[in-house]
Design an enzyme around this catalytic site. Sequence first.
Site, PDB file in Angstrom:
ATOM      1  N   GLU A 165      29.777  42.432  41.319  1.00  0.00           N
ATOM      2  CA  GLU A 165      30.552  43.657  41.479  1.00  0.00           C
ATOM      3  C   GLU A 165      30.836  44.284  40.125  1.00  0.00           C
ATOM      4  OE1 GLU A 165      34.354  44.965  44.125  1.00  0.00           O
ATOM      5  OE2 GLU A 165      34.789  43.692  42.384  1.00  0.00           O
ATOM      6  N   TRP A 170      31.667  45.124  49.969  1.00  0.00           N
ATOM      7  CA  TRP A 170      32.109  46.499  50.170  1.00  0.00           C
ATOM      8  C   TRP A 170      31.621  47.095  51.489  1.00  0.00           C
ATOM      9  CZ3 TRP A 170      35.263  49.917  47.484  1.00  0.00           C
ATOM     10  CH2 TRP A 170      35.791  49.445  46.265  1.00  0.00           C
ATOM     11  N   TYR A 217      34.827  53.217  41.235  1.00  0.00           N
ATOM     12  CA  TYR A 217      34.824  52.710  39.862  1.00  0.00           C
ATOM     13  C   TYR A 217      33.582  53.066  39.052  1.00  0.00           C
ATOM     14  CZ  TYR A 217      38.583  49.941  41.877  1.00  0.00           C
ATOM     15  OH  TYR A 217      39.739  49.555  42.519  1.00  0.00           O
ATOM     16  N   ARG A 219      43.737  53.670  18.789  1.00  0.00           N
ATOM     17  CA  ARG A 219      44.604  53.418  19.945  1.00  0.00           C
ATOM     18  C   ARG A 219      44.148  54.197  21.169  1.00  0.00           C
ATOM     19  NH1 ARG A 219      48.104  54.003  15.407  1.00  0.00           N
ATOM     20  NH2 ARG A 219      49.086  52.011  14.828  1.00  0.00           N
ATOM     21  N   ARG A 220      42.902  54.622  21.151  1.00  0.00           N
ATOM     22  CA  ARG A 220      42.363  55.412  22.262  1.00  0.00           C
ATOM     23  C   ARG A 220      41.380  54.616  23.124  1.00  0.00           C
ATOM     24  NH1 ARG A 220      41.360  61.505  19.761  1.00  0.00           N
ATOM     25  NH2 ARG A 220      43.460  61.776  18.909  1.00  0.00           N
ATOM     26  N   CYS A 256      42.208  50.456  42.989  1.00  0.00           N
ATOM     27  CA  CYS A 256      43.388  49.583  42.908  1.00  0.00           C
ATOM     28  C   CYS A 256      43.642  49.162  41.469  1.00  0.00           C
ATOM     29  CB  CYS A 256      43.203  48.360  43.794  1.00  0.00           C
ATOM     30  SG  CYS A 256      43.157  48.741  45.558  1.00  0.00           S
ATOM     31  N   ARG A 310      47.503  49.241  40.038  1.00  0.00           N
ATOM     32  CA  ARG A 310      48.538  49.999  40.757  1.00  0.00           C
ATOM     33  C   ARG A 310      48.859  49.365  42.098  1.00  0.00           C
ATOM     34  NH1 ARG A 310      47.074  52.573  45.233  1.00  0.00           N
ATOM     35  NH2 ARG A 310      44.833  52.667  45.596  1.00  0.00           N
ATOM     36  N   SER A 311      47.835  48.793  42.765  1.00  0.00           N
ATOM     37  CA  SER A 311      48.013  48.170  44.070  1.00  0.00           C
ATOM     38  C   SER A 311      47.386  46.786  44.010  1.00  0.00           C
ATOM     39  CB  SER A 311      47.348  49.007  45.167  1.00  0.00           C
ATOM     40  OG  SER A 311      47.462  48.379  46.428  1.00  0.00           O
ATOM     41  N   ASP A 357      46.929  43.206  45.891  1.00  0.00           N
ATOM     42  CA  ASP A 357      46.954  42.199  46.944  1.00  0.00           C
ATOM     43  C   ASP A 357      46.917  40.849  46.226  1.00  0.00           C
ATOM     44  OD1 ASP A 357      46.307  40.309  48.878  1.00  0.00           O
ATOM     45  OD2 ASP A 357      44.874  41.580  49.912  1.00  0.00           O
ATOM     46  N   ASN A 405      40.164  40.023  40.448  1.00  0.00           N
ATOM     47  CA  ASN A 405      40.186  40.985  39.348  1.00  0.00           C
ATOM     48  C   ASN A 405      40.562  40.362  38.015  1.00  0.00           C
ATOM     49  OD1 ASN A 405      41.467  43.344  41.706  1.00  0.00           O
ATOM     50  ND2 ASN A 405      39.372  43.248  40.947  1.00  0.00           N
ATOM     51  N   HIS A 453      51.929  42.753  46.143  1.00  0.00           N
ATOM     52  CA  HIS A 453      52.350  42.442  47.493  1.00  0.00           C
ATOM     53  C   HIS A 453      51.588  41.267  48.113  1.00  0.00           C
ATOM     54  CE1 HIS A 453      49.515  45.891  47.412  1.00  0.00           C
ATOM     55  NE2 HIS A 453      48.850  45.183  48.303  1.00  0.00           N
ATOM     56  N   TYR A 502      50.724  40.263  52.110  1.00  0.00           N
ATOM     57  CA  TYR A 502      50.819  40.715  53.499  1.00  0.00           C
ATOM     58  C   TYR A 502      51.458  39.624  54.356  1.00  0.00           C
ATOM     59  CZ  TYR A 502      47.974  44.768  52.353  1.00  0.00           C
ATOM     60  OH  TYR A 502      47.518  45.933  51.807  1.00  0.00           O
ATOM     61  N   ALA A 519      43.457  42.571  54.652  1.00  0.00           N
ATOM     62  CA  ALA A 519      44.062  43.719  55.341  1.00  0.00           C
ATOM     63  C   ALA A 519      43.120  44.916  55.221  1.00  0.00           C
ATOM     64  CB  ALA A 519      45.432  44.038  54.764  1.00  0.00           C
TER      65      ALA A 519
END
Length: 274
Positions: free
Chosen positions: A62, A84, A107, A136-137, A156, A176-177, A179, A187, A217, A219, A273
């Site tokens: 991936e 996927w 992505y 710093r970029r 995510c 940001r999200s 699981d 990841n 989170h 589930y 989920a």
Amino acid sequence: MNQYLDIAREILENGHRKSDPQGVGNRALCSPGPIRIDLEKDGFPLLTTKDMSKQWKPLICELLWFLSGSTNVADLHKYNIHIWDMWATPEICSSLGLPAGELGPIYGKQWRFFGRNGIDQISRLINNLKKNPDTRRNEITSWNPEDIDKVFVAPCHDNFKVFHAEGMLWLRQDQRSCDLPIGAPFNIAQYALLLMMLAQVTGLKAKGLIYAPFDCHIYENQINAMKLQISREPKALPRVKLNPDVKDIFNFRPDDFILENYDPHPGIKFPVAL
């Protein structure tokens, strides 16, 4: 990886109950952590409290798929990877006006062809690390507001940053999200690999990974399995070697990554989920 288990315990004990698009229900915390791993001192962050051997090839393939710029599942199928497919059904593709197997501007598109001018963020990052590593970029974003409504699954792990000092690289991944039972372990390992790849092709040293989940989170239908996982004692982390002959980040292949001394606890089945 006690830091990972600590976050899981905190969510189970103090997490807020939230709704979700899947209608499953979840418990979540805002920005627990972050998890910090010193690759040299601690080892490679592939969880040992559950067996991730079956995820090793998919997470590599991936990552290579992202780096290629592809957004079509057919290019994953070349590696016999189908993770996927559930988001590339004819019904989903049709609802978004996309060709069969196409996932839209996720992505790969954002990393390699961002925005209206098609900016290759990965190539620019590598060029910076070779010519001006202290800038710093050194940031890559997968979150393009213009494209969010064109995809079924919004990014995510939405951005990452690379810090350089005295020949050493740190990578911070913001999610940001998150699981925590399924997405986070996958990841974390992926971005540790990416850090090692970036270091090798720029002649620098991979030092540390910082994993920073935002909406983190578990589930409701994953809780019992997570309780089993946090009851286990982490083992020593494995090591990973890259093929030293690869000097171009776009030339890595699945066989260029060697996992050594991985001795995990048995696998745990967590529901996904959808």
